[in-house]
Enzyme design. Structure first.
Site, short mmCIF file in Angstrom:
data_model
loop_
_atom_site.label_atom_id
_atom_site.label_comp_id
_atom_site.label_asym_id
_atom_site.label_seq_id
_atom_site.Cartn_x
_atom_site.Cartn_y
_atom_site.Cartn_z
N ASP A 35 0.86 -1.18 0.00
CA ASP A 35 0.00 0.00 0.00
C ASP A 35 0.89 1.23 0.00
OD1 ASP A 35 -3.26 0.37 0.94
OD2 ASP A 35 -1.96 2.14 0.93
N ARG A 40 -0.46 3.48 7.18
CA ARG A 40 -1.29 2.27 7.15
C ARG A 40 -0.41 1.03 7.26
NH1 ARG A 40 -5.89 -0.56 8.10
NH2 ARG A 40 -6.59 -1.83 6.36
N THR A 86 -12.43 2.06 -6.70
CA THR A 86 -12.83 2.58 -8.01
C THR A 86 -14.00 3.54 -7.78
OG1 THR A 86 -14.01 0.46 -8.24
CG2 THR A 86 -12.03 0.77 -9.57
N THR A 121 -14.19 -3.09 -8.58
CA THR A 121 -15.41 -3.04 -9.39
C THR A 121 -15.22 -2.09 -10.57
OG1 THR A 121 -16.75 -3.43 -7.43
CG2 THR A 121 -17.88 -2.55 -9.36
N CYS A 261 -20.09 1.03 -2.75
CA CYS A 261 -20.57 0.09 -3.76
C CYS A 261 -21.92 0.47 -4.37
CB CYS A 261 -20.66 -1.32 -3.16
SG CYS A 261 -19.06 -1.99 -2.68
N ARG A 332 -17.02 6.21 3.52
CA ARG A 332 -16.99 6.39 2.07
C ARG A 332 -18.38 6.69 1.50
NH1 ARG A 332 -14.04 1.02 0.19
NH2 ARG A 332 -15.47 0.23 1.77
#
Length: 425
Positions: A35, A40, A86, A121, A261, A332
């Protein structure tokens, strides 16, 4: 010949999708989690996952998993799995920047016979139309001759401790029949729920993007019904419970549709549809309805306050919850901010209380800051926007003590008793 025994895996992206998958692979195979976020990487080395998806003991069980932010540390790997976000841009168009940058990182270290598997995705065709040319250009290798690709769409459900990466059936695919079989075997070795091998990468991409599009359209229908029933003075939840007694009635509920999503993926499909000359109507109409629910909630609360002669300008309003879903710190694309922005536009003072959310992240992402605890006898309106267990455990009576003697309690999630709230969606 590709064999599981020689698998040396690099996981590109260690967020909600990549980390749980890296942990499972790291129990069986040499796995390197990569990453670009150095803090992180450091926290993961310390055994801490701030997304709360992987417990410390589970992280420790992946004895063959290491972490790095240096691309050279994954140069010896032979399987690269890309799990980057994405998102969509401000115009609601697919933003493939993270996917492109991940491909650009892998390209220079790609070697003969390596396999690159994408999980992010995308719209049907994106892997082979966008990512593969980058890999070919930067590696100097030829697709399906020197290196290969696969696509296995992620099915992570943030905050869900029942449906986890290993017990959710996994769709797999590969760029050749041999690679498709190998990719399927690779995932089958860690996914106890089993796998479904799609006939092509494009089929697997399409399958993923319609999973969330279908949910989005179904929720949009229920949200539209809620808008109608509210105008008719009928309780939506009571209607749904009555209709739900029929065996084939789908159990969807009205609400805010946020997250990475359901509220994003449909735009990937509609983008590709428009590219090939078809203008989607049902999908985009559903998106429009769902994107308008936050403003509708705010306007309803403001109307109720006005009817009770509670001045909106300068009022104190408490927002219970900021995360996009219950019992999860994930911010998100949360649509709770739509309610907040609408209320602020009326010059109301909005306190946001969410024990799951990192205040610094909230400030960074949305320029709002959560409070440590709500005040007693202080608020003119209270909006329960997220169904965190903490709020349910407080109960209506305790929540009511946070408001003035005459205040509005609005339940977005329809989780509190109907007769104990002033209104619910």
């Amino acid at each position: 010949m590709h064999t599981l025994d020689s698998a040396n895996i690099a996981m590109i992206g260690l967020g909600y999708v990549g980390l749980p998958l890296a942990v499972e692979f790291g129990k069986k195979y040499s796995t390197t989690g990569f990453d670009i976020n150095e803090p992180r990487i450091q926290e993961l080395r310390d055994g801490i996952d701030n997304t709360l998806e992987v417990e410390p003991e589970l992280l420790a069980s992946a004895t063959q998993l290491t972490f790095t932010s240096q691309i050279n540390d994954i140069a010896n790997c032979n399987i690269y799995i890309v799990t980057v976000p994405t998102p969509i841009d401000k115009h609601k168009r697919p933003d493939l920047t993270p996917l492109i940058k991940a491909s650009e990182s892998i390209g220079p270290v790609l070697k003969k016979d390596d396999i690159v598997i994408y999980e992010s995705t995308v719209y049907p065709g994106a892997t082979e139309e966008v990512c593969i040319p980058i890999l070919e250009k930067l590696s100097g290798l030829t697709y399906n001759s020197d290196f290969f690709a696969g696509y296995s769409p992620e099915r992570i459900n943030p905050g869900d401790k029942e449906h986890r990466v290993t017990n959710i059936l996994k769709v797999t695919s590969g760029s050749t029949e041999e690679i498709a079989e190998f990719v399927d075997q690779l995932y089958a070795s860690i996914i106890t729920a089993g796998t479904h091998k799609a006939s092509s990468i494009r089929v697997a991409e399409a399958a993923k993007v319609i999973e969330n599009t279908q949910r989005d359209v179904n929720i949009a229908l229920i949200n539209e019904l809620a808008l109608i029933f509210n105008r008719l003075g009928i309780d939506t939840l009571e209607v749904l419970e009555a209709a739900g007694t029929k065996w084939n009635f789908l159990p969807f509920r009205p609400g805010l549709v946020g997250g990475h999503c359901i509220s994003v993926d449909p735009f990937y499909l509609t983008h590709k549809a428009q590219e090939v000359g078809y203008h989607p109507q049902v999908i985009l109409s559903g998106r429009q309805i769902n994107d308008g629910m936050g403003a509708y909630v705010a306007e309803t609360v403001i109307k109720m306050m006005t009817q009770r002669k509670i001045h909106v300008v300068g009022s104190n309003i408490l927002m219970l919850g900021l995360a996009f879903k219950e019992n999860c710190p994930d911010l998100r694309n949360t649509r709770v901010v739509d309610i907040i922005n609408e209320l602020v536009s009326y010059h109301a003072n909005v306190d946001i209380y969410d024990p799951w959310v990192n205040p610094d992240e909230a400030e960074h992402e949305y320029n709002v800051r959560t409070i440590d605890s709500p005040k007693t006898d202080h608020y003119d309106a209270i909006i329960m926007a997220v169904g965190h267990n903490e709020f349910l455990q407080m109960g209506v009576d305790k929540i009511r003590t946070l408001g003035h003697k005459d205040h509005i309690l609005y339940d977005v999630k329809s989780l509190l008793p109907k007769d104990k709230v002033d209104a619910r969606l």
